[in-house]
Scaffold this motif. Structure first.
Motif, PDB file in Angstrom:
ATOM      1  N   ALA A  19       0.813  -1.215   0.000  1.00  0.00           N
ATOM      2  CA  ALA A  19       0.000   0.000   0.000  1.00  0.00           C
ATOM      3  C   ALA A  19       0.847   1.267   0.000  1.00  0.00           C
ATOM      4  O   ALA A  19       0.347   2.348  -0.340  1.00  0.00           O
ATOM      5  N   HIS A  20       2.120   1.164   0.380  1.00  0.00           N
ATOM      6  CA  HIS A  20       2.991   2.341   0.448  1.00  0.00           C
ATOM      7  C   HIS A  20       3.556   2.740  -0.909  1.00  0.00           C
ATOM      8  O   HIS A  20       4.074   3.848  -1.061  1.00  0.00           O
ATOM      9  N   ILE A  21       3.523   1.854  -1.877  1.00  0.00           N
ATOM     10  CA  ILE A  21       4.179   2.123  -3.149  1.00  0.00           C
ATOM     11  C   ILE A  21       3.285   3.020  -3.991  1.00  0.00           C
ATOM     12  O   ILE A  21       2.154   2.656  -4.330  1.00  0.00           O
ATOM     13  N   GLY A  22       3.798   4.207  -4.301  1.00  0.00           N
ATOM     14  CA  GLY A  22       2.994   5.169  -5.045  1.00  0.00           C
ATOM     15  C   GLY A  22       3.709   6.488  -5.223  1.00  0.00           C
ATOM     16  O   GLY A  22       4.928   6.520  -5.439  1.00  0.00           O
ATOM     17  N   CYS A  27      11.175   5.951  -6.667  1.00  0.00           N
ATOM     18  CA  CYS A  27      12.229   4.994  -7.003  1.00  0.00           C
ATOM     19  C   CYS A  27      11.715   3.566  -6.903  1.00  0.00           C
ATOM     20  O   CYS A  27      11.910   2.757  -7.823  1.00  0.00           O
ATOM     21  N   LEU A  28      11.051   3.249  -5.803  1.00  0.00           N
ATOM     22  CA  LEU A  28      10.542   1.897  -5.613  1.00  0.00           C
ATOM     23  C   LEU A  28       9.417   1.591  -6.597  1.00  0.00           C
ATOM     24  O   LEU A  28       9.303   0.465  -7.102  1.00  0.00           O
ATOM     25  N   ARG A  29       8.589   2.594  -6.886  1.00  0.00           N
ATOM     26  CA  ARG A  29       7.522   2.389  -7.872  1.00  0.00           C
ATOM     27  C   ARG A  29       8.110   2.068  -9.244  1.00  0.00           C
ATOM     28  O   ARG A  29       7.655   1.153  -9.931  1.00  0.00           O
ATOM     29  N   PRO A 197      16.303   0.590   8.342  1.00  0.00           N
ATOM     30  CA  PRO A 197      15.232   0.524   9.343  1.00  0.00           C
ATOM     31  C   PRO A 197      14.359   1.765   9.471  1.00  0.00           C
ATOM     32  O   PRO A 197      13.431   1.782  10.274  1.00  0.00           O
ATOM     33  N   HIS A 198      14.604   2.833   8.693  1.00  0.00           N
ATOM     34  CA  HIS A 198      14.005   4.134   9.006  1.00  0.00           C
ATOM     35  C   HIS A 198      12.487   4.119   9.140  1.00  0.00           C
ATOM     36  O   HIS A 198      11.927   4.693  10.079  1.00  0.00           O
ATOM     37  N   LEU A 199      11.799   3.494   8.204  1.00  0.00           N
ATOM     38  CA  LEU A 199      10.339   3.593   8.178  1.00  0.00           C
ATOM     39  C   LEU A 199       9.705   3.031   9.442  1.00  0.00           C
ATOM     40  O   LEU A 199       8.625   3.475   9.863  1.00  0.00           O
ATOM     41  N   ASP A 200      10.355   2.072  10.062  1.00  0.00           N
ATOM     42  CA  ASP A 200       9.833   1.396  11.242  1.00  0.00           C
ATOM     43  C   ASP A 200       9.594   2.348  12.410  1.00  0.00           C
ATOM     44  O   ASP A 200       8.655   2.183  13.184  1.00  0.00           O
ATOM     45  N   LEU A 217       7.840   7.933   3.933  1.00  0.00           N
ATOM     46  CA  LEU A 217       7.929   7.132   2.712  1.00  0.00           C
ATOM     47  C   LEU A 217       8.928   7.739   1.738  1.00  0.00           C
ATOM     48  O   LEU A 217       9.733   7.025   1.124  1.00  0.00           O
ATOM     49  N   ALA A 218       8.902   9.065   1.602  1.00  0.00           N
ATOM     50  CA  ALA A 218       9.863   9.717   0.711  1.00  0.00           C
ATOM     51  C   ALA A 218      11.291   9.510   1.214  1.00  0.00           C
ATOM     52  O   ALA A 218      12.217   9.322   0.411  1.00  0.00           O
TER      53      ALA A 218
END
Length: 457
Positions: A19-22, A27-29, A197-200, A217-218
């Motif tokens: 759900a986070h990909i957008g 880059c991840l998208r 680990p940042h998003l955690d 997310l960015a």
């Protein structure tokens, strides 16, 4: 004549979900558009060391033995979390049987767990210095030794206090991503594992949704970009994975206090306060997010604990004895009972009944003294935590003894948790691959090892 396979980089972006990909993760998208994006079913418990070990061994925890981030070491009569030796793994890592021509696979572990006493060519992991006077200094371990010198010269000291605790944040993940590039160029691996680990952090602090999410997310996307761009410029394929998703937390389960009130948990007392006495307890729990391993002295203690826990709000189910095989946790290191929390609930480790008797580490960031995981370590106590930290730092600068105790005991401060299977696949772990040929209908953590073997073998 055969050519060596392209190198492979596996990035573990903790807390990342489909759900986070957008829009906030360009880059991840883009990586997924070139290859694929899929949800992934986690092993239980969905915690760091279990998930990472399942991914690199290709087997569940009942075979590799990493039943949680820590457990009760019965031989020692002590609870230990966050050990670092790869020799704790009871199953071989996928690279142990892989070769490139007539040589073993060159592997780089960069902050991937169980990074010491390892069989890889290069490894980097956090390793604080505990001084003789009780002070703690930031540092990291690396092998070979010249790799540490090279990373330190290029990137400076590892920002340990931004890796865990109330000040944990982007700075540590950015350092890991940038130093990965240096470690890659120094080791020239066939397979590289990198943990970001940042998003955690903020999702446990503030929950899985809210105004903090887009910036986080960015930020993790930018860290991934650093690693991905460096790897692809050197001809590498990329696989991005995660260990779990974060769900909203609303309930803390005081499992050890309940066991103590039932006369099953024993304590001892010294100048530090009340301490859990595992060897003399009939039953006690090692809390790890939404899983608790309950260790019992004998069958009668197990039955008594089951009866107590059956009525404890917040527990979804208790798996006892052979029932643990249903969740791949029927292993000697596991508790005789494995308790699974409800969605939105998590297990608190506290065992004391009177706050006046709490141990001196209760309000500290002390991952090696607490007999269980404590997510409140990510937050300053709103009632003076920052001031207490400032006073401790001043005493440290003056060369005086100090106690860094900025943490609250209020469980309501924790807004995000993990450990059990997600309520929906889009909110659980994700896998993103640069090669569409890797796609499969159903992904589990254990499938990562097979993908590594197929690509690198």
């Amino acid at each position: 004549m055969t050519t060596d396979p392209r190198p492979l980089v596996v990035i573990c972006a903790v807390g990342l979900t489909p759900a986070h990909i957008g829009a906030h993760t360009p880059c991840l998208r883009a990586l997924g558009e070139d290859g694929f994006i899929a949800p992934m079913r986690p092993d239980l418990p969905a915690v760091t060391t279990t998930a990472q070990t399942s991914m690199i061994t290709g087997v569940h925890p009942d075979r590799h033995g990493i039943v949680a981030n820590g457990w009760y070491f019965r031989e020692l009569g002590e609870v230990w979390l966050w050990r670092q030796s790869q020799r704790l793994l009871e199953a071989p890592c996928v690279w142990s049987q892989l070769r490139v021509g007539d040589r073993p696979l060159r592997v780089l572990k960069h902050f991937w767990w169980y990074a010491m006493n390892t069989d890889v060519a290069a490894t980097v992991t956090p390793r604080p210095v505990y001084h003789a006077d009780g002070a703690k200094s930031p540092d990291f371990y690396a092998w070979p030794p010249e790799l540490k010198e090279r990373i330190a010269a290029a990137h400076g000291p590892f920002p340990l206090f931004h890796f865990w605790g109330p000040t944990a944040g982007l700075r540590s993940s950015r350092w890991i991503a940038e130093s990965f590039c240096t470690a890659w160029d120094a080791s020239r691996p066939d397979l590289a594992l990198c943990y970001l680990p940042h998003l955690d952090y903020d999702l446990q602090r503030h929950g899985p949704t809210g105004p903090h999410l887009s910036g986080n997310l960015a930020a993790i996307d930018a860290c991934c970009r650093t690693v991905i761009d460096h790897a692809r410029e050197r001809g590498a394929a990329v696989l991005v994975v995660s260990e779990y998703g974060i769900e909203a937390a609303h309930t803390a389960i005081p499992i050890n206090r309940v066991l103590r009130e039932a006369g099953l948990l024993a304590v001892t007392t010294n100048a530090a306060g009340e301490l859990l006495d595992p060897g003399m307890s009939r039953a006690f729990a090692v809390a790890d997010h939404q899983i608790a391993h309950v260790y019992c002295a004998d069958a009668s203690a197990r039955d008594a604990a089951l009866q107590v826990l059956a009525d404890l709000p917040g527990i979804d189910r208790c798996y006892s004895g052979e029932q643990r095989a249903q969740i791949h946790l029927d292993h000697p290191r596991a508790g005789q009972i494995v308790a699974l929390a409800d969605h939105g609930a998590w297990f608190a480790y506290e065992y004391w009944l009177d706050d006046a008797r709490r141990p001196d580490f209760a309000n500290c960031v002390e991952i090696h003294k607490k007999p269980g995981y404590d997510p409140r370590e990510l937050l300053f106590d709103p009632r003076g935590g920052k001031l207490r930290a400032a006073r401790a730092l001043l005493r440290k600068k003056l060369g005086l003894r100090y106690r860094m105790n900025p943490v609250s005991l209020d469980p309501a401060l924790v807004r995000g948790t993990h450990g059990r299977s997600p309520a929906a696949p889009e909110h659980g772990p994700v896998v993103i691959g640069s090669d569409p040929a890797w796609q499969r209908e159903d992904w589990q953590h254990i499938d990562v090892a097979g993908t590594i073997a197929a690509h690198c073998g």
